[in-house]
Write an enzyme that holds these catalytic residues in place. Structure first.
Site, PDB file in Angstrom:
ATOM      1  CE  LYS A  62      -3.825   1.754   2.950  1.00 50.99           C
ATOM      2  NZ  LYS A  62      -4.610   1.382   4.150  1.00 50.99           N
ATOM      3  CB  SER A 136      -7.763   3.128   3.487  1.00 51.36           C
ATOM      4  OG  SER A 136      -6.883   2.515   4.415  1.00 51.36           O
ATOM      5  CB  SER A 160      -7.875  -0.189   6.028  1.00 50.41           C
ATOM      6  OG  SER A 160      -8.618   0.990   6.288  1.00 50.41           O
TER       7      SER A 160
END
Length: 579
Positions: A62, A136, A160
């Protein structure tokens, strides 16, 4: 198992990436030749005999996690900087032989559960292009769901590391906060952030988590350096961390009245998941989820949201162009929270956490829907804040209440998208959640060991599986490892009592069969205090040449010798057979 060579694995990954729809999964994709160079180095190391547990695997991270030489954007182009060093979790994965292919899209500053809050574009579910990938960690979840990489790192504050797992049909392992280092990770709510792992199955997620905990030789930012962000303190496994889930666990589930955000079809899917869990040998207990849901609301609707303002509020205020409207609104509101409100809600959270722990007393885990809905892009656009809030109903409370979790797919609901469930456990009971998740998915009775400290203990009699005292090992969080036998230098004596037990002592010529279990150091101490003379725990040599802690004894000379029967179970069979 034959492994794919690292260069072949990289070539195959880039071929999949080229053939896939762009889908806004990536923010930075490495040049294939750079990844191939890394793969060549991995191949050379393995050829030289170096043990690299993740060789032949490719991964993504990420884009709020630092990778040396690649920009970290946190999904805001003007925030971008190029770190000189990688986050420790990334360094450890690469040192173990995994090859990084790129950095993935996310809800800006890791704020959101929908995967649409990014100037780099919204990320679609790997399973349903009309529905969101979840946030997210949207790009990481989709990259694994699409099969572009073997595993990916995300982060998790409010869910997330779990919601994208549900929406993309993969496994999301969210460890206890502090178990993995957060250095080199852009903070969202630093008190509650953790790195998380996405993979196609529990086994691989567990392997990755174990590697991420390993010591590193790389440098991490010094918090005293100018500009360095203080990462949360790391937390080591405690001496009493359980080594596995019980054979017949008790799992809490919400009452029907706690499931009001679920449609009838999704309720039916959750009921089916509960039935599937019971089919693995679990007993279900319904509990009142009220304190958990109330704790979850404090993350955004209470004073705890002030951490968002601390993390990135000042930056967004100075760089409003390319700020996602929902993220900017949250940061603006967070900046106005008074200090007394923060303290009040911290105290409120502490009280709710105590209530929650009491409700979970006597259970091994809590099973919840990962998300009550899998929204379409149109639904998110119509109500971006409200839909995001609903998605986090069963995830927001987990980190706040210091819990760990593993999210697993549980199928599709006609007309309503992907559905998943999450096993939630107390801090450092991560192994229990992983084992239960593996059983639920049919991967076997147990997941790979996650690295909690343990001591191997050999048992030969009443503590064997299926014998009267085996429940003690289950209650102590013990884990069956394998069948074993002693070196051919022992004999077995019968210690009679309310529960007959054997004493395995030296001075013989037999190899006595038994089982090897793993207990935490604290559990081993508790087991020791429960043992009555003449039994004892001491060093026992096994047939493979190793020495472990095992049940032995100090015989009085009056105990019958039952060695000739060939082990405890053979003795029990003989004793039950009429003469």
């Amino acid at each position: 198992m034959t492994r794919t060579s690292p260069p072949d694995a990289v070539r195959a990954a880039y071929a999949r990436i080229r053939s896939a729809e762009p889908g806004h999964v990536w923010i930075h994709l490495r040049a294939e030749e750079d990844a191939l160079a890394d793969a060549g180095d991995v191949a050379a190391r393995t050829a030289a005999g170096v043990d690299l547990p993740l060789a032949g695997l490719v991964f993504a991270v990420k884009d709020n996690i630092d990778v040396a030489g690649l920009p970290t954007t946190a999904a805001h182009p003007e925030f971008a900087f190029v770190p000189a060093t990688s986050a420790p979790v990334v360094e450890r994965l690469r040192a173990a032989g995994a090859v990084l292919v790129g950095k993935t899209n996310l809800d800006q500053f890791a704020t959101g559960l929908v995967g649409t809050r990014s100037p780099y574009g919204p990320v679609a579910s790997a399973v349903d292009p009309d529905r969101v990938a979840g946030g997210s960690s949207s790009g990481s979840g989709a990259a694994v769901g699409l099969g572009l990489v073997d595993f990916a790192l995300g982060t998790d504050t409010a869910g997330s590391g779990r919601v994208p797992a549900a929406f993309n049909g993969v496994v999301g392992l969210k460890p206890t906060v502090g178990l993995l280092p957060a250095d080199g990770v852009v903070p969202a709510c630093p008190s509650y952030d953790t790195v998380s792992v996405f993979a196609a199955d529990v086994a691989l997620a567990a392997r990755v988590l174990t590697v991420c905990q390993a010591p590193t030789t790389g440098d991490v930012p010094d918090p005293q350096d100018a500009g360095a962000t203080r990462a949360p303190d790391a937390r080591a496994w405690p001496a009493d961390a359980p080594q596995g889930a019980p054979a017949h666990p008790v799992v809490a589930v919400p009452r029907d009245e706690d499931l009001g955000t679920l449609s009838p079809a999704v309720r039916a899917a959750f009921a089916a998941a509960i039935g599937r869990l019971e089919g693995t040998g679990a007993t279900v207990r319904r509990i009142d989820l009220t304190p958990f849901l109330a704790a979850g609301r404090l993350l955004y609707d209470g004073g705890l949201v002030a951490e968002r303002a601390w993390s990135y509020g000042e930056f967004l205020a100075g760089h409003p162009e390319q700020a996602d409207p929902s993220v900017a609104a949250i940061a603006t509101a967070a900046s106005g929270v008074e200090g007394t409100r923060v303290v009040a809600d911290q105290q409120r959270l502490a009280g709710l956490t105590r209530q929650g722990r009491r409700l979970l007393d006597g259970t091994d885990a809590l099973l919840v829907p990962t998300a009550p809905i899998h929204p379409t892009f149109a639904q998110v656009a119509a109500d971006p804040i409200g839909v995001n809030s609903t998605v986090g109903t069963f995830t927001n409370f987990v980190n706040l209440m210091d819990l760990a979790a593993v999210a697993v797919p549980a199928g599709q609901v006609d007309g309503e998208g992907q559905f998943g469930v999450t096993f939630v456990v107390p801090a450092f009971h991560d192994q229990v959640a992983a084992d239960l998740a593996a059983r639920f998915l049919g991967e076997g009775e147990e997941a790979p060991l996650l690295g909690a400290p343990g001591v191997d203990v050999a048992v030969f009699g009443a503590h064997l599986r299926g014998e009267p005292l085996n429940a003690q090992l289950d209650a102590l969080g013990g884990r069956y490892l394998r069948d074993v036998a002693t070196a051919p230098a022992f004999r077995m004596l019968l210690v009679e009592g309310a529960v007959d037990r054997p004493a395995v002592v030296r001075g013989g010529e037999a190899s006595v069969p038994g089982e090897l279990w793993r207990l935490s150091p604290a559990s081993l101490a508790r087991l020791l205090t429960s043992i009555a003379a003449p039994l004892a725990l001491g060093p026992v040599e096994l047939s493979d040449g190793s020495t472990v802690v095992g049940f032995t004894g100090a015989p009085t000379g009056t105990e019958p010798d039952i060695t000739h029967l060939g082990g405890w179970r053979a003795y029990r069979t003989a004793a039950a057979t009429p003469a």
